[in-house]
Design an enzyme around this catalytic site. Structure first.
Site, mmCIF file in Angstrom:
data_model
loop_
_atom_site.group_PDB
_atom_site.id
_atom_site.type_symbol
_atom_site.label_atom_id
_atom_site.label_comp_id
_atom_site.label_asym_id
_atom_site.label_seq_id
_atom_site.Cartn_x
_atom_site.Cartn_y
_atom_site.Cartn_z
ATOM 1 N N ASN A 171 0.879 -1.168 0.000
ATOM 2 C CA ASN A 171 0.000 0.000 0.000
ATOM 3 C C ASN A 171 0.915 1.216 0.000
ATOM 4 O OD1 ASN A 171 -1.772 2.075 0.491
ATOM 5 N ND2 ASN A 171 -2.342 1.415 2.555
ATOM 6 N N TRP A 172 1.009 1.831 -1.161
ATOM 7 C CA TRP A 172 1.942 2.961 -1.291
ATOM 8 C C TRP A 172 1.453 4.214 -0.576
ATOM 9 C CZ3 TRP A 172 3.741 2.928 -7.148
ATOM 10 C CH2 TRP A 172 4.675 1.895 -7.327
ATOM 11 N N LYS A 173 0.182 4.231 -0.189
ATOM 12 C CA LYS A 173 -0.403 5.427 0.437
ATOM 13 C C LYS A 173 -0.168 6.630 -0.474
ATOM 14 C CE LYS A 173 0.098 3.125 4.831
ATOM 15 N NZ LYS A 173 0.234 3.205 6.276
ATOM 16 N N HIS A 194 -9.178 1.561 5.173
ATOM 17 C CA HIS A 194 -7.897 1.693 5.868
ATOM 18 C C HIS A 194 -8.077 2.620 7.075
ATOM 19 C CE1 HIS A 194 -3.735 2.654 6.711
ATOM 20 N NE2 HIS A 194 -3.420 1.569 6.037
ATOM 21 N N GLU A 227 -6.354 4.931 8.128
ATOM 22 C CA GLU A 227 -6.090 6.349 7.836
ATOM 23 C C GLU A 227 -7.327 7.006 7.234
ATOM 24 O OE1 GLU A 227 -2.557 5.572 5.595
ATOM 25 O OE2 GLU A 227 -1.550 4.966 7.445
ATOM 26 N N GLU A 280 -5.064 -4.769 10.664
ATOM 27 C CA GLU A 280 -4.018 -3.765 10.837
ATOM 28 C C GLU A 280 -4.224 -3.030 12.159
ATOM 29 O OE1 GLU A 280 -2.150 -2.660 6.783
ATOM 30 O OE2 GLU A 280 -3.705 -1.209 7.250
ATOM 31 N N GLY A 336 2.907 2.365 10.671
ATOM 32 C CA GLY A 336 3.837 3.475 10.484
ATOM 33 C C GLY A 336 4.591 3.859 11.739
ATOM 34 N N SER A 393 3.775 -2.175 10.101
ATOM 35 C CA SER A 393 5.229 -2.265 10.250
ATOM 36 C C SER A 393 5.778 -3.651 9.893
ATOM 37 C CB SER A 393 5.664 -1.858 11.674
ATOM 38 O OG SER A 393 5.275 -0.518 11.938
ATOM 39 N N GLY A 408 3.027 -1.084 4.126
ATOM 40 C CA GLY A 408 3.146 0.333 3.784
ATOM 41 C C GLY A 408 4.582 0.688 3.457
ATOM 42 N N GLY A 409 5.282 1.206 4.439
ATOM 43 C CA GLY A 409 6.629 1.740 4.231
ATOM 44 C C GLY A 409 7.567 0.809 3.471
#
Ligand code: 13P
Length: 255
Positions: free
Chosen positions: A13-15, A99, A101, A171, A177, A217, A238-239
């Protein structure tokens, strides 16, 4: 429990990261690194403006492209939104829904998550539905209740047949993150609550077939241990999905 009945799915997930040019360059670098690694499905969920470039770059590879949200109406006056038909026409196969976010910053509710999920599966997209508790909810002892509630709300009116196009991603909000990963046992337990909720709705046999990912993470160092757990059928990353070497290492851990 039988992990062999489920597909392992490693999804990035590149966000809100990467321009179209950066997306193309990333895909060209990643494609040979993951070629032939078919023990898991490989997905990248990219920003809307990157979809065309990513779909083009993914042609002839084993990487599939996903979006990060979908609206529940077919068309109309919904400025800034994208319909499921638009996404499928653009070559998108997966879509992240609910998500944390989006729940936290953009007013996403369990009801809108459900409507978006139905729109996605009705259009033939695979929905990656996110659920997860905050640290406060965990400390109050509500993790199981919350995960089951969010899962059941998200899957309301989804048919048994459509469940084939559903992935649930557990999640924990406190692990996203933050560099704080859930322990493998916590991930397994959370994913188990999600699976139990699906079993309560659709029956245990059906629940055994649904891919439940862990996200928060996940990285090249912890993926193998997380993925070794019986209820962890993949990751939503993500990251670490923004670096080809780290993402490839997670794909390798799923082989
Ligand atoms: P991080 O891997 O950066 O913690 O993000 C997880 C996530 O939110 C994926 O959807």
């Amino acid at each position: 429990m039988n992990k062999a009945t489920r597909k392992t799915v490693i999804a990035g997930n590149w966000k809100m990261n990467m321009t179209p040019d950066a997306a193309s360059a990333f895909m060209k670098e990643l494609a040979p690194m993951v070629a032939g690694k078919d023990e898991c499905d490989i997905v990248l969920c990219v920003p809307a403006v990157d979809i065309a470039a990513a779909v083009e770059a993914a042609k002839g590879t084993n990487i599939k492209i996903g979006a990060q949200n979908v609206h529940f109406k077919a068309s109309g006056a919904y400025t800034g939104e994208l319909s499921a038909e638009m996404l499928t026409a653009a070559g998108v196969k997966y879509v992240v829904i609910g998500h944390s976010e989006r729940r936290q910053y953009f007013g996403e509710t369990d009801q809108t998550v459900n409507l978006r999920t139905l729109a996605a599966v009705n259009a033939g997209l695979t929905a990656i539905v996110c659920v997860g508790e905050t640290l406060e909810q965990r400390e109050l002892g509500y993790t199981e209740t919350l995960l089951k509630f969010q899962t059941k709300m998200a899957l309301t009116n989804v048919t048994k047949d459509q469940l084939k196009n559903i992935i649930v991603a557990y999640e924990p909000v406190w692990a996203i993150g933050t560099g704080v990963t859930a322990t493998a046992d916590q991930a397994d337990e959370g994913n188990g609550y999600v699976r139990a909720a699906i079993a309560e709705m659709f029956g245990a046999d059906v629940a055994e077939t649904v891919t439940v990912q862990y996200g928060g993470s996940m990285n090249d160092a912890n993926a193998a241990e997380l993925l070794s757990k019986v209820n962890v059928d993949g990751g939503l990353i993500g990251g670490a999905s923004l670096k080809t070497d780290k993402f490839t290492a997670i794909v390798d851990a799923a082989q």
